[in-house]
Design a protein around this motif. Structure first.
Motif, PDB file in Angstrom:
ATOM      1  N   THR B 165       0.846  -1.198   0.000  1.00  0.00           N
ATOM      2  CA  THR B 165       0.000   0.000   0.000  1.00  0.00           C
ATOM      3  C   THR B 165       0.877   1.241   0.000  1.00  0.00           C
ATOM      4  O   THR B 165       1.974   1.230   0.550  1.00  0.00           O
ATOM      5  CB  THR B 165      -0.887   0.087   1.252  1.00  0.00           C
ATOM      6  N   THR B 166       0.373   2.315  -0.627  1.00  0.00           N
ATOM      7  CA  THR B 166       1.056   3.604  -0.551  1.00  0.00           C
ATOM      8  C   THR B 166       0.110   4.582   0.103  1.00  0.00           C
ATOM      9  O   THR B 166      -1.113   4.411   0.042  1.00  0.00           O
ATOM     10  CB  THR B 166       1.381   4.156  -1.949  1.00  0.00           C
ATOM     11  N   ASP B 167       0.670   5.620   0.730  1.00  0.00           N
ATOM     12  CA  ASP B 167      -0.212   6.665   1.240  1.00  0.00           C
ATOM     13  C   ASP B 167       0.288   8.037   0.796  1.00  0.00           C
ATOM     14  O   ASP B 167       1.355   8.120   0.190  1.00  0.00           O
ATOM     15  CB  ASP B 167      -0.389   6.535   2.758  1.00  0.00           C
ATOM     16  N   PRO B 168      -0.483   9.099   1.045  1.00  0.00           N
ATOM     17  CA  PRO B 168      -0.138  10.407   0.473  1.00  0.00           C
ATOM     18  C   PRO B 168       1.248  10.930   0.852  1.00  0.00           C
ATOM     19  O   PRO B 168       1.787  11.790   0.162  1.00  0.00           O
ATOM     20  CB  PRO B 168      -1.230  11.327   1.025  1.00  0.00           C
ATOM     21  N   SER B 169       1.827  10.413   1.924  1.00  0.00           N
ATOM     22  CA  SER B 169       3.154  10.909   2.293  1.00  0.00           C
ATOM     23  C   SER B 169       4.239  10.322   1.407  1.00  0.00           C
ATOM     24  O   SER B 169       5.367  10.796   1.402  1.00  0.00           O
ATOM     25  CB  SER B 169       3.447  10.560   3.749  1.00  0.00           C
ATOM     26  N   GLY B 170       3.906   9.262   0.665  1.00  0.00           N
ATOM     27  CA  GLY B 170       4.927   8.639  -0.169  1.00  0.00           C
ATOM     28  C   GLY B 170       5.635   7.480   0.501  1.00  0.00           C
ATOM     29  O   GLY B 170       6.665   7.021   0.023  1.00  0.00           O
ATOM     30  N   THR B 171       5.099   7.008   1.622  1.00  0.00           N
ATOM     31  CA  THR B 171       5.666   5.794   2.219  1.00  0.00           C
ATOM     32  C   THR B 171       4.845   4.589   1.775  1.00  0.00           C
ATOM     33  O   THR B 171       3.675   4.729   1.423  1.00  0.00           O
ATOM     34  CB  THR B 171       5.647   5.848   3.752  1.00  0.00           C
ATOM     35  N   TYR B 172       5.480   3.425   1.787  1.00  0.00           N
ATOM     36  CA  TYR B 172       4.746   2.223   1.408  1.00  0.00           C
ATOM     37  C   TYR B 172       5.066   1.093   2.380  1.00  0.00           C
ATOM     38  O   TYR B 172       6.073   1.146   3.087  1.00  0.00           O
ATOM     39  CB  TYR B 172       5.094   1.809  -0.026  1.00  0.00           C
ATOM     40  N   SER B 173       4.156   0.112   2.417  1.00  0.00           N
ATOM     41  CA  SER B 173       4.378  -1.064   3.267  1.00  0.00           C
ATOM     42  C   SER B 173       3.935  -2.300   2.523  1.00  0.00           C
ATOM     43  O   SER B 173       3.028  -2.242   1.700  1.00  0.00           O
ATOM     44  CB  SER B 173       3.557  -0.960   4.552  1.00  0.00           C
ATOM     45  N   GLY B 174       4.579  -3.430   2.836  1.00  0.00           N
ATOM     46  CA  GLY B 174       4.174  -4.700   2.251  1.00  0.00           C
ATOM     47  C   GLY B 174       3.322  -5.472   3.233  1.00  0.00           C
ATOM     48  O   GLY B 174       3.539  -5.384   4.440  1.00  0.00           O
ATOM     49  N   TYR B 175       2.333  -6.195   2.728  1.00  0.00           N
ATOM     50  CA  TYR B 175       1.421  -6.909   3.628  1.00  0.00           C
ATOM     51  C   TYR B 175       1.185  -8.331   3.170  1.00  0.00           C
ATOM     52  O   TYR B 175       1.315  -8.654   1.989  1.00  0.00           O
ATOM     53  CB  TYR B 175       0.058  -6.205   3.673  1.00  0.00           C
ATOM     54  N   LYS B 176       0.796  -9.198   4.136  1.00  0.00           N
ATOM     55  CA  LYS B 176       0.250 -10.510   3.791  1.00  0.00           C
ATOM     56  C   LYS B 176      -1.255 -10.385   3.643  1.00  0.00           C
ATOM     57  O   LYS B 176      -1.872 -11.034   2.806  1.00  0.00           O
ATOM     58  CB  LYS B 176       0.571 -11.526   4.896  1.00  0.00           C
ATOM     59  N   ALA B 177      -1.843  -9.571   4.511  1.00  0.00           N
ATOM     60  CA  ALA B 177      -3.276  -9.304   4.406  1.00  0.00           C
ATOM     61  C   ALA B 177      -3.521  -7.914   4.960  1.00  0.00           C
ATOM     62  O   ALA B 177      -2.857  -7.488   5.895  1.00  0.00           O
ATOM     63  CB  ALA B 177      -4.088 -10.332   5.194  1.00  0.00           C
ATOM     64  N   LEU B 178      -4.428  -7.171   4.355  1.00  0.00           N
ATOM     65  CA  LEU B 178      -4.675  -5.814   4.822  1.00  0.00           C
ATOM     66  C   LEU B 178      -6.149  -5.470   4.745  1.00  0.00           C
ATOM     67  O   LEU B 178      -6.915  -6.091   4.013  1.00  0.00           O
ATOM     68  CB  LEU B 178      -3.859  -4.811   4.008  1.00  0.00           C
ATOM     69  N   CYS B 179      -6.502  -4.465   5.529  1.00  0.00           N
ATOM     70  CA  CYS B 179      -7.852  -3.934   5.473  1.00  0.00           C
ATOM     71  C   CYS B 179      -7.765  -2.473   5.857  1.00  0.00           C
ATOM     72  O   CYS B 179      -7.134  -2.125   6.852  1.00  0.00           O
ATOM     73  CB  CYS B 179      -8.761  -4.691   6.439  1.00  0.00           C
ATOM     74  N   PHE B 180      -8.333  -1.563   5.054  1.00  0.00           N
ATOM     75  CA  PHE B 180      -8.349  -0.157   5.434  1.00  0.00           C
ATOM     76  C   PHE B 180      -9.625   0.479   4.932  1.00  0.00           C
ATOM     77  O   PHE B 180     -10.401  -0.111   4.205  1.00  0.00           O
ATOM     78  CB  PHE B 180      -7.111   0.570   4.909  1.00  0.00           C
ATOM     79  N   GLY B 181      -9.832   1.747   5.348  1.00  0.00           N
ATOM     80  CA  GLY B 181     -11.059   2.456   4.980  1.00  0.00           C
ATOM     81  C   GLY B 181     -11.986   2.485   6.174  1.00  0.00           C
ATOM     82  O   GLY B 181     -11.561   2.385   7.326  1.00  0.00           O
ATOM     83  N   GLN B 182     -13.273   2.601   5.907  1.00  0.00           N
ATOM     84  CA  GLN B 182     -14.241   2.696   7.006  1.00  0.00           C
ATOM     85  C   GLN B 182     -14.254   1.420   7.823  1.00  0.00           C
ATOM     86  O   GLN B 182     -14.273   0.319   7.280  1.00  0.00           O
ATOM     87  CB  GLN B 182     -15.637   2.928   6.434  1.00  0.00           C
ATOM     88  N   ASN B 183     -14.261   1.590   9.147  1.00  0.00           N
ATOM     89  CA  ASN B 183     -14.321   0.445  10.070  1.00  0.00           C
ATOM     90  C   ASN B 183     -13.203  -0.555   9.829  1.00  0.00           C
ATOM     91  O   ASN B 183     -13.384  -1.759  10.027  1.00  0.00           O
ATOM     92  CB  ASN B 183     -15.667  -0.288   9.938  1.00  0.00           C
ATOM     93  N   ALA B 184     -12.062  -0.048   9.428  1.00  0.00           N
ATOM     94  CA  ALA B 184     -10.970  -0.962   9.092  1.00  0.00           C
ATOM     95  C   ALA B 184     -10.523  -1.795  10.281  1.00  0.00           C
ATOM     96  O   ALA B 184     -10.095  -2.940  10.116  1.00  0.00           O
ATOM     97  CB  ALA B 184      -9.788  -0.168   8.540  1.00  0.00           C
ATOM     98  N   THR B 185     -10.618  -1.240  11.484  1.00  0.00           N
ATOM     99  CA  THR B 185     -10.111  -1.969  12.654  1.00  0.00           C
ATOM    100  C   THR B 185     -10.853  -3.276  12.848  1.00  0.00           C
ATOM    101  O   THR B 185     -10.253  -4.294  13.243  1.00  0.00           O
ATOM    102  CB  THR B 185     -10.227  -1.119  13.927  1.00  0.00           C
ATOM    103  N   ASN B 186     -12.163  -3.282  12.558  1.00  0.00           N
ATOM    104  CA  ASN B 186     -12.911  -4.543  12.663  1.00  0.00           C
ATOM    105  C   ASN B 186     -12.325  -5.588  11.728  1.00  0.00           C
ATOM    106  O   ASN B 186     -12.087  -6.747  12.097  1.00  0.00           O
ATOM    107  CB  ASN B 186     -14.385  -4.330  12.300  1.00  0.00           C
ATOM    108  N   GLY B 187     -12.111  -5.158  10.490  1.00  0.00           N
ATOM    109  CA  GLY B 187     -11.574  -6.086   9.504  1.00  0.00           C
ATOM    110  C   GLY B 187     -10.177  -6.553   9.863  1.00  0.00           C
ATOM    111  O   GLY B 187      -9.835  -7.728   9.694  1.00  0.00           O
ATOM    112  N   GLN B 188      -9.361  -5.624  10.382  1.00  0.00           N
ATOM    113  CA  GLN B 188      -7.982  -5.991  10.709  1.00  0.00           C
ATOM    114  C   GLN B 188      -7.938  -7.036  11.811  1.00  0.00           C
ATOM    115  O   GLN B 188      -7.121  -7.966  11.765  1.00  0.00           O
ATOM    116  CB  GLN B 188      -7.184  -4.752  11.114  1.00  0.00           C
ATOM    117  N   SER B 189      -8.819  -6.892  12.831  1.00  0.00           N
ATOM    118  CA  SER B 189      -8.794  -7.886  13.923  1.00  0.00           C
ATOM    119  C   SER B 189      -9.242  -9.238  13.415  1.00  0.00           C
ATOM    120  O   SER B 189      -8.697 -10.278  13.798  1.00  0.00           O
ATOM    121  CB  SER B 189      -9.651  -7.417  15.096  1.00  0.00           C
ATOM    122  N   LEU B 190     -10.217  -9.246  12.493  1.00  0.00           N
ATOM    123  CA  LEU B 190     -10.645 -10.520  11.909  1.00  0.00           C
ATOM    124  C   LEU B 190      -9.501 -11.175  11.136  1.00  0.00           C
ATOM    125  O   LEU B 190      -9.252 -12.379  11.253  1.00  0.00           O
ATOM    126  CB  LEU B 190     -11.852 -10.286  10.988  1.00  0.00           C
TER     127      LEU B 190
END
Lengths: 185, 285
Positions: B165-190
């Motif tokens: 994923t990239t974000d507006p600051s120009g940093t990026y991260s690699g993931y095995k699984a990700l969830c973001f946006g509205q209510n992302a924390t619920n998805g991330q814990s799952l």
């Protein structure tokens, strides 16, 4: 043209040989007999050049430093195919601006990886007009008139290292025997 | 005294947040942080790396608008785009900004092919895009891109699938699984609970993605009824994987597959409906 570089792959594409003469001369004067015209691009690639000496040095060193930069930037080494593409592309861009008068032979060994089912050695023939071809054997310059015939007769895919050494010696003997320009080394 | 200090701190940050080319006294770039905020309100996106492919599920938001019924449905996704044979990208945030970045990513991938004759390693592509994003936090006085990009691709050198994923600051991260946006924390814990130690098979990633999608939405957007309703699809389900062409030892091609609604309904019916029914029964008991 009086420069000579030649090379071939051996042992079912497990090794590649790149050779070149060692004379640096202009007109009727020989400057030195120990010029090294095969540059080590990195631990697994060789770039032999023939043609105009200043262009040969400038271009091959440029390629060598860019290949090194790629490895530092990206943590992986370019494979021979990608390197050949990169070299050809640089020659092609310079061609209609300020061309490099240099012919090249790129020999490289790629280790087994997700990209390569097994270790594979390959040889790329790149000429000064930026053409590029993957070949089993090749040579540049006047010498090709003599050496290509030797390769046509003697090269086969299963050359051992010792047979390869003999083949290189055969090429050198032929040049020293039949080529007008004296190439002692 | 405490209340007034807080107020003055807020006023302080307001002085330094007008232009992106100014640090706040605390050493923050407020414009970049505001850009990140723009994305937190975007529709949820789930990405899962599998052994033999990558799955992305993305919630579409324009369908929720009041004129949703009048909107013409498109065959292509408004969230997920092909960047190269082996890379796809899911966007979230300002669509206009996203379009510019998708085109830049496509150009960068094509330029690499032109120079090296090979597919670009996914991380290098992401780094190129991040280089562009960073420029807009430092030079020119122009605002940053209000976009989060999720790159899904296959790396030829490593022989694995990847998610970045990239974000507006120009940093990026690699993931095995990700969830973001509205209510992302619920998805991330799952995902934290259910993503296995080793990358799962593609067929197992699909129901997991839909399950997370349900967790992050206000209402259950994947259910038997909505999934079968072709007129108003809420979720794009997408997979990137190598497909055999069927010939022996023949070449494999990358398949960028946007699941049609019937397939989403089928996956739901097979994997999620039994659990949902069991949960409902347990709740009733």
């Amino acid at each position: 043209m009086t420069d000579c570089t030649f090379g071939f792959v051996g042992q079912k594409h497990k090794f590649v040989v790149v050779a070149a003469d060692r004379s640096a001369a202009r007109s009727i004067v020989v400057f030195k007999q120990d010029e090294d015209k095969v540059l080590e691009l990195d631990a697994s690639k060789l770039l032999g050049s023939a043609g105009s000496a200043p262009d040969g040095v400038a271009f091959t060193e440029f390629i060598q430093k860019n290949v090194a930069l790629y490895e530092i930037d990206n943590g992986t080494r370019l494979d021979t195919f990608a390197t050949a593409n990169f070299i050809r592309n640089e020659l092609a861009q310079a061609l209609r601006r300020g061309p490099y008068q240099t012919n090249l032979l790129l020999g490289g060994l790629d280790r087994e990886s997700p990209l390569y089912a097994d270790d594979e050695a390959s040889l790329y023939y790149i000429d000064y007009l930026a053409s590029s071809n993957k070949v089993n054997f090749g040579c540049h310059g006047y010498a090709s008139n003599f050496i290509l015939s030797i390769f046509d007769k003697e090269w086969h895919p299963d050359l051992t290292v010792d047979q390869a050494k003999d083949l290189v010696q055969k090429c050198i003997d032929e040049l020293q025997n039949r080529f007008l320009i004296n190439l002692p080394e | 005294a405490l209340a007034s200090k807080k107020k003055s701190q807020q006023q302080m940050s307001r002085r330094y947040d007008k232009v992106v080319t100014t640090f706040s006294p605390e050493g923050r770039l407020h414009q970049v942080e505001y850009a990140v905020e723009a994305i937190n309100q975007a529709g949820a996106c789930v990405g899962i790396v599998g052994k033999d492919g990558v799955v992305i599920a993305a919630e579409k938001q324009n369908v929720r608008a009041s004129n949703g019924r009048l909107l013409e449905t498109t065959k292509t996704s408004e969230k997920i785009y092909k960047v190269d044979d082996h890379v796809a990208v899911c966007v979230a945030g300002l669509s206009a900004d996203a379009n510019v970045l998708v085109e830049e990513a496509r150009l960068a991938a094509a330029r690499y092919r032109y120079a090296y004759g090979r597919r670009v390693p996914v991380e290098q592509l992401v780094q190129k895009v991040c280089g562009l994003l960073q420029l807009y936090t430092q030079y020119g006085g122009q605002r940053p891109f209000g976009v989060k990009l999720v790159f899904a691709g296959y790396d030829d050198i490593l022989g694995t699938y990847q998610l970045f994923t990239t974000d507006p600051s120009g940093t990026y991260s690699g993931y095995k699984a990700l969830c973001f946006g509205q209510n992302a924390t619920n998805g991330q814990s799952l995902l934290r609970n259910e993503y296995p130690d080793e990358p799962p098979a593609l067929d197992d990633c699909l129901p997991l993605a839909l399950k997370v999608m349900n967790k992050t939405s206000d209402s259950e957007i994947i259910s038997e009824s909505t999934a079968a309703d072709d007129a108003s699809p809420h979720v794009d389900l997408f997979s990137l994987s190598l497909k055999d062409l069927g010939t022996k030892d023949g070449p494999k091609v990358f398949s960028h597959y946007l699941f049609p609604q019937e397939k989403i309904a089928a996956i739901f019916k097979e994997h999620l409906a039994p659990d949902a029914a069991a949960a409902a029964a347990a709740a009733a008991a």
